[in-house]
Scaffold this motif. Structure first.
Motif, PDB file in Angstrom:
ATOM      1  N   ILE A  39       0.884  -1.232   0.161  1.00 36.88           N
ATOM      2  CA  ILE A  39      -0.304   0.085   0.006  1.00 36.88           C
ATOM      3  C   ILE A  39       0.784   1.203   0.007  1.00 36.88           C
ATOM      4  CG2 ILE A  39      -2.048  -0.699   0.905  1.00 36.88           C
ATOM      5  CD1 ILE A  39       0.657   0.368   3.000  1.00 36.88           C
ATOM      6  N   GLU A  40       2.272   1.093  -0.185  1.00 32.10           N
ATOM      7  CA  GLU A  40       3.088   2.345  -0.191  1.00 32.10           C
ATOM      8  C   GLU A  40       2.600   3.269  -1.220  1.00 32.10           C
ATOM      9  OE1 GLU A  40       4.733  -0.724  -0.599  1.00 32.10           O
ATOM     10  OE2 GLU A  40       4.675  -1.111   1.589  1.00 32.10           O
ATOM     11  N   GLY A  41       2.445   4.473  -0.893  1.00 33.03           N
ATOM     12  CA  GLY A  41       2.028   5.534  -1.827  1.00 33.03           C
ATOM     13  C   GLY A  41       0.472   5.565  -2.068  1.00 33.03           C
ATOM     14  N   MET A  42      -0.224   4.950  -1.332  1.00 32.88           N
ATOM     15  CA  MET A  42      -1.581   5.033  -1.482  1.00 32.88           C
ATOM     16  C   MET A  42      -2.054   6.226  -0.375  1.00 32.88           C
ATOM     17  SD  MET A  42      -3.414   1.538  -1.802  1.00 32.88           S
ATOM     18  CE  MET A  42      -2.602   0.290  -3.269  1.00 32.88           C
ATOM     19  N   GLN A  43      -3.204   6.827  -0.544  1.00 38.85           N
ATOM     20  CA  GLN A  43      -3.756   7.724   0.381  1.00 38.85           C
ATOM     21  C   GLN A  43      -4.908   7.307   1.169  1.00 38.85           C
ATOM     22  OE1 GLN A  43      -4.908  11.457  -1.837  1.00 38.85           O
ATOM     23  NE2 GLN A  43      -4.003  12.629  -0.443  1.00 38.85           N
ATOM     24  N   ILE A  44      -4.696   7.991   2.326  1.00 37.72           N
ATOM     25  CA  ILE A  44      -6.021   7.329   3.170  1.00 37.72           C
ATOM     26  C   ILE A  44      -6.379   8.883   3.981  1.00 37.72           C
ATOM     27  CG2 ILE A  44      -5.605   5.143   3.635  1.00 37.72           C
ATOM     28  CD1 ILE A  44      -4.256   5.764   6.503  1.00 37.72           C
ATOM     29  N   GLU A  45      -7.463   8.715   4.782  1.00 41.75           N
ATOM     30  CA  GLU A  45      -7.839  10.026   5.308  1.00 41.75           C
ATOM     31  C   GLU A  45      -8.141   9.494   6.967  1.00 41.75           C
ATOM     32  OE1 GLU A  45     -12.321  12.096   5.607  1.00 41.75           O
ATOM     33  OE2 GLU A  45     -11.255  12.379   3.675  1.00 41.75           O
ATOM     34  N   ILE A  46      -7.312  10.456   7.861  1.00 44.63           N
ATOM     35  CA  ILE A  46      -7.573   9.986   9.143  1.00 44.63           C
ATOM     36  C   ILE A  46      -8.149  11.289  10.048  1.00 44.63           C
ATOM     37  CG2 ILE A  46      -5.967   9.378  11.413  1.00 44.63           C
ATOM     38  CD1 ILE A  46      -4.017   8.503   9.276  1.00 44.63           C
ATOM     39  N   ALA A  47      -9.346  10.868  10.745  1.00 44.85           N
ATOM     40  CA  ALA A  47      -9.838  12.219  11.370  1.00 44.85           C
ATOM     41  C   ALA A  47     -10.065  13.263  10.617  1.00 44.85           C
ATOM     42  CB  ALA A  47      -9.145  12.395  12.723  1.00 44.85           C
ATOM     43  N   GLY A  48     -10.666  12.922   9.396  1.00 40.89           N
ATOM     44  CA  GLY A  48     -10.720  14.187   8.125  1.00 40.89           C
ATOM     45  C   GLY A  48      -9.492  14.763   7.512  1.00 40.89           C
ATOM     46  N   GLU A  49      -8.325  14.389   7.788  1.00 37.44           N
ATOM     47  CA  GLU A  49      -6.982  14.777   7.291  1.00 37.44           C
ATOM     48  C   GLU A  49      -6.398  13.976   6.145  1.00 37.44           C
ATOM     49  OE1 GLU A  49      -5.545  17.925   7.569  1.00 37.44           O
ATOM     50  OE2 GLU A  49      -7.015  18.650   9.349  1.00 37.44           O
ATOM     51  N   GLU A  50      -5.982  14.253   5.176  1.00 32.79           N
ATOM     52  CA  GLU A  50      -5.473  13.281   4.290  1.00 32.79           C
ATOM     53  C   GLU A  50      -3.829  12.901   4.416  1.00 32.79           C
ATOM     54  OE1 GLU A  50      -6.552  14.591   0.225  1.00 32.79           O
ATOM     55  OE2 GLU A  50      -8.449  13.617   0.282  1.00 32.79           O
ATOM     56  N   TYR A  51      -3.629  11.809   4.287  1.00 33.90           N
ATOM     57  CA  TYR A  51      -2.130  11.446   4.415  1.00 33.90           C
ATOM     58  C   TYR A  51      -1.696  10.376   3.455  1.00 33.90           C
ATOM     59  CZ  TYR A  51      -2.628  13.263   9.137  1.00 33.90           C
ATOM     60  OH  TYR A  51      -2.792  13.905  10.314  1.00 33.90           O
ATOM     61  N   TRP A  52      -0.487  10.310   2.891  1.00 31.76           N
ATOM     62  CA  TRP A  52       0.099   9.287   1.979  1.00 31.76           C
ATOM     63  C   TRP A  52       0.736   8.502   2.865  1.00 31.76           C
ATOM     64  CZ3 TRP A  52      -1.109   9.802  -2.882  1.00 31.76           C
ATOM     65  CH2 TRP A  52      -1.365  11.032  -3.339  1.00 31.76           C
ATOM     66  N   ILE A  53       0.448   7.001   2.513  1.00 33.87           N
ATOM     67  CA  ILE A  53       1.202   6.008   3.107  1.00 33.87           C
ATOM     68  C   ILE A  53       2.675   5.818   2.891  1.00 33.87           C
ATOM     69  CG2 ILE A  53       0.936   3.559   4.048  1.00 33.87           C
ATOM     70  CD1 ILE A  53      -2.076   3.485   2.956  1.00 33.87           C
ATOM     71  N   ARG A  54       3.637   5.834   3.724  1.00 40.10           N
ATOM     72  CA  ARG A  54       4.892   5.583   3.458  1.00 40.10           C
ATOM     73  C   ARG A  54       5.182   4.239   3.770  1.00 40.10           C
ATOM     74  NH1 ARG A  54       4.692  10.102   0.822  1.00 40.10           N
ATOM     75  NH2 ARG A  54       4.715  12.029   2.071  1.00 40.10           N
ATOM     76  N   GLY A  55       4.543   3.627   4.554  1.00 38.11           N
ATOM     77  CA  GLY A  55       4.999   2.254   4.839  1.00 38.11           C
ATOM     78  C   GLY A  55       4.136   1.392   5.655  1.00 38.11           C
ATOM     79  N   CYS A  56       4.531   0.152   6.135  1.00 41.12           N
ATOM     80  CA  CYS A  56       3.543  -0.662   6.873  1.00 41.12           C
ATOM     81  C   CYS A  56       4.302  -1.351   7.991  1.00 41.12           C
ATOM     82  CB  CYS A  56       3.127  -1.866   5.885  1.00 41.12           C
ATOM     83  SG  CYS A  56       1.502  -2.276   5.854  1.00 41.12           S
ATOM     84  N   VAL A  57       3.728  -1.315   9.186  1.00 43.31           N
ATOM     85  CA  VAL A  57       4.413  -2.092  10.446  1.00 43.31           C
ATOM     86  C   VAL A  57       3.388  -3.429  10.403  1.00 43.31           C
ATOM     87  CG1 VAL A  57       4.253  -1.705  12.926  1.00 43.31           C
ATOM     88  CG2 VAL A  57       4.434   0.326  11.549  1.00 43.31           C
ATOM     89  N   LYS A  58       4.440  -4.341  10.843  1.00 45.62           N
ATOM     90  CA  LYS A  58       3.971  -5.782  11.033  1.00 45.62           C
ATOM     91  C   LYS A  58       3.152  -5.663  12.273  1.00 45.62           C
ATOM     92  CE  LYS A  58       5.362 -10.572  10.550  1.00 45.62           C
ATOM     93  NZ  LYS A  58       6.435 -11.317  10.676  1.00 45.62           N
ATOM     94  N   SER A  59       1.737  -5.862  12.129  1.00 44.06           N
ATOM     95  CA  SER A  59       1.152  -5.991  13.509  1.00 44.06           C
ATOM     96  C   SER A  59      -0.394  -6.603  13.378  1.00 44.06           C
ATOM     97  CB  SER A  59       0.960  -4.654  13.992  1.00 44.06           C
ATOM     98  OG  SER A  59       0.024  -4.751  15.290  1.00 44.06           O
TER      99      SER A  59
END
Length: 211
Positions: free
Chosen positions: A136-156
């Protein structure tokens, strides 16, 4: 017949030895992850990101300080992705080094640098929930109304996102990462008291996932 049994017996001993060696190596890795790392938790508002930075800047011996990361956890935040519209999960807010905080847990991509206000990390569990994949690197999500670009993934197995905190946001915990792995817990506790002005309500050794 006896020779066959003897061969199988030797093979069993060798296999047992290899398994024990692998287990010892695994435990040693876990111990190494914990060494020199400490978390202090405060049950009431503790310190802002700005105050932590000022403490670092005003220190008489900054070279003696560990890497300091202030953190807080906000539960039940709305997180939206492209495939699944919205989920309600936890959000970690961090001021400092994400790589040290989530040490040994990078599943893909990279950690956002400290000045990267638009970047975020998400867990593999959240990636699967929102996108059905961990790539999912480079995809975009919205957190509490703010947009962010996903830089990486944490194993959990836990579904969460991690973003950088605002300068004046109040943090509930402090994470210390020393280069000197022999630093004692009492020394770390003393430094936490200096930063916040009181002892932590909770204290443990290790980063978030090795603790």
């Amino acid at each position: 017949m006896k020779m066959r049994k003897s061969k199988w017996g030797k093979a069993g001993i060798i296999l047992t030895g290899v398994c024990c060696w692998c287990l010892a190596l695994c435990f040693l890795t876990k111990i190494e992850q914990k060494a020199g790392c400490f978390n202090g938790y405060f049950s009431s508002p503790a310190v802002t990101c700005g105050e932590v930075r000022r403490f670092q800047e005003q220190s008489q011996k900054p070279e003696m300080l560990p890497e300091i990361t202030a953190w807080s956890k906000e539960e039940g935040q709305q997180i939206c992705g492209k495939i699944r519209e919205s989920v309600t999960e936890d959000v970690w807010k961090l001021s400092g080094n994400m790589e040290h905080f989530f040490a040994g847990s990078l599943a893909g991509g990279n950690y956002p640098w400290e000045e990267d206000e638009e970047g975020c990390m998400i867990s593999t569990a959240l990636a699967e929930k929102l996108f059905g994949t961990q790539r999912i690197e480079g995809m975009q999500i919205e957190i509490a109304g703010e947009e962010y670009w996903i830089r990486g993934c944490v194993k959990s197995r836990e579904a969460f996102a991690a973003i950088h905190a605002e300068k004046e946001e109040v943090m509930q915990g402090i994470f210390l990462s020393y280069e000197d792995r022999s630093v004692s817990g009492s020394s770390a506790k003393n430094l936490l008291g200096q930063i916040v002005g009181r002892e932590p309500d909770g204290f443990w050794e290790g980063n978030l996932y090795s603790a």
